[in-house]
Design a protein around this motif. Structure first.
Motif, short mmCIF file in Angstrom:
data_model
loop_
_atom_site.label_atom_id
_atom_site.label_comp_id
_atom_site.label_asym_id
_atom_site.label_seq_id
_atom_site.Cartn_x
_atom_site.Cartn_y
_atom_site.Cartn_z
N VAL A 1 -1.33 -4.60 5.93
CA VAL A 1 0.04 -4.25 5.51
C VAL A 1 1.06 -5.10 6.27
O VAL A 1 2.00 -5.65 5.67
CB VAL A 1 0.30 -2.75 5.76
N LEU B 1 0.81 -1.23 0.00
CA LEU B 1 0.00 0.00 0.00
C LEU B 1 0.84 1.27 0.00
O LEU B 1 0.29 2.37 -0.05
CB LEU B 1 -0.98 0.07 1.18
N ILE C 1 -6.23 5.28 0.74
CA ILE C 1 -5.71 4.66 1.96
C ILE C 1 -6.54 5.06 3.17
O ILE C 1 -6.89 4.22 4.01
CB ILE C 1 -4.23 5.03 2.16
N THR D 1 1.38 2.16 -3.83
CA THR D 1 0.27 3.02 -3.39
C THR D 1 -0.93 2.83 -4.32
O THR D 1 -0.77 2.81 -5.54
CB THR D 1 0.71 4.49 -3.40
N LEU E 1 -9.69 3.17 3.37
CA LEU E 1 -9.47 1.83 3.91
C LEU E 1 -9.37 1.87 5.44
O LEU E 1 -9.89 0.99 6.13
CB LEU E 1 -8.20 1.22 3.32
N VAL E 2 -8.71 2.90 5.94
CA VAL E 2 -8.58 3.06 7.39
C VAL E 2 -9.96 3.22 8.02
O VAL E 2 -10.28 2.58 9.03
CB VAL E 2 -7.69 4.27 7.73
N LYS F 1 -8.10 -4.07 6.52
CA LYS F 1 -7.88 -3.53 5.18
C LYS F 1 -6.69 -2.60 5.07
O LYS F 1 -6.27 -2.26 3.96
CB LYS F 1 -9.14 -2.80 4.69
N CYS F 2 -6.13 -2.16 6.21
CA CYS F 2 -5.00 -1.24 6.12
C CYS F 2 -3.85 -1.70 7.02
O CYS F 2 -3.03 -2.51 6.59
CB CYS F 2 -5.43 0.18 6.47
N HIS F 3 -3.76 -1.22 8.24
CA HIS F 3 -2.58 -1.48 9.06
C HIS F 3 -2.30 -2.97 9.26
O HIS F 3 -1.18 -3.44 9.03
CB HIS F 3 -2.73 -0.79 10.43
N THR G 1 -9.56 -0.46 9.55
CA THR G 1 -8.12 -0.20 9.57
C THR G 1 -7.30 -1.46 9.82
O THR G 1 -6.19 -1.59 9.33
CB THR G 1 -7.77 0.86 10.62
#
Length: 278
Positions: A90, A61, A74, A66, A77-78, A85-87, A82
């Motif tokens: 990742v 991401l 992004i 990106t 997604l958070v 789908k994000c943190h 989060t």
């Protein structure tokens, strides 16, 4: 000479040892805060005195990966989830990529057989911790800098920062358990060889991150039977290691220089010096 490339689909920057040629490997993951690319992390924490190949990996991401919608996508997604789908995504993807990346790096760079070390900041620190916990590869040591040690702490910070309430599910609770390295300390220290661990905590970092760093040091120490576990606090260090926007190489900040001094000393004590010419 800096080398930029791609290993198993992951962008990287490689910095060779001063003596050139074959040397052990130090893998570094950047932050999702600044520095938020492999190029920027290599400038913020070059580790020039360490007699090893330092390879900086781009996180999912981020950097060249990106999403098309950029920062706005992004943040969406958070807000949506989060952790899944994000943190959390990742961190888990970065750790899942590691075996193939390592194989590709061994094909592209003159890496010596020997100790392998992991370094990561914030979410990159979470990736390093998850890799250490679950990887079958022998890992001699890890450095976690303002690291994402507990997923629940990340979620709480997002809730506070964005004024939202995270909607927990069975899936996200399971992932939070997987990404709680205080709870998984016994697994980490059951590895053989038992890894040496340096935890770097900024005195100006989020209070919850500082608390997690202390708890991780205590938990790892409870299971130590040979490995070294050290917690170092850096005066003046907030959460980032570089100034915004943290996308390109930039001059090193005084706080990052203080971090580099600690990390370099830790690694140099564990990586054999190159043989000298007769």
């Amino acid at each position: 000479m800096r080398i930029q490339g791609v290993a198993a689909g992951v962008p990287f920057v490689a910095l060779p040892p001063a003596h050139g040629g074959a040397a052990p490997l130090v893998v570094v993951w950047h932050l999702m805060d600044s520095p938020r690319t492999e190029v920027a992390m290599a400038a913020a924490l070059p580790l020039e005195d360490v007699p090893a190949w330092r390879v900086y990996l781009g996180l999912p991401l981020m950097s060249s990966r990106t999403p098309a919608g950029g920062f706005d996508e992004i943040m969406a997604l958070v807000r949506d989830d989060t952790l899944l789908k994000c943190h959390g995504a990742v961190i888990t993807q970065a750790a899942a990529e590691f075996p193939a990346v390592l194989d590709a790096l061994r094909e592209q760079l003159p890496l010596a057989q020997g100790p392998l070390f992991l370094v990561g900041g914030s979410a990159g620190g979470g990736a390093a911790l998850l890799t250490l916990t679950e990887s079958p590869h022998p890992i001699a040591g890890l450095v976690a800098i303002n690291a994402a040690i507990r997923a629940t702490t990340l979620v709480e910070l997002v809730e506070q920062g964005m004024g939202i309430e995270y909607q927990w599910s069975a899936e996200s609770r399971a992932l939070a358990g997987r990404l709680d390295f205080v709870d998984r300390a016994a697994e980490i220290m059951a590895r053989r060889p038992q890894p040496d661990v340096l935890i770097v905590s900024g005195q100006e970092d989020h209070k919850s991150f500082q608390d997690d760093a202390l708890e991780l040091r205590r938990a790892l120490g409870d299971h130590r039977d040979g490995g070294v576990v050290v917690l170092t606090r850096i005066e003046g260090l907030a959460h980032p290691l570089a100034l915004e926007p943290g996308l390109e190489a930039a001059p090193q900040t005084p706080a990052a220089a203080a971090v580099e001094a600690e990390v370099s000393a830790f690694l140099k004590a564990r990586i054999p010096a190159p043989p000298t010419e007769p």
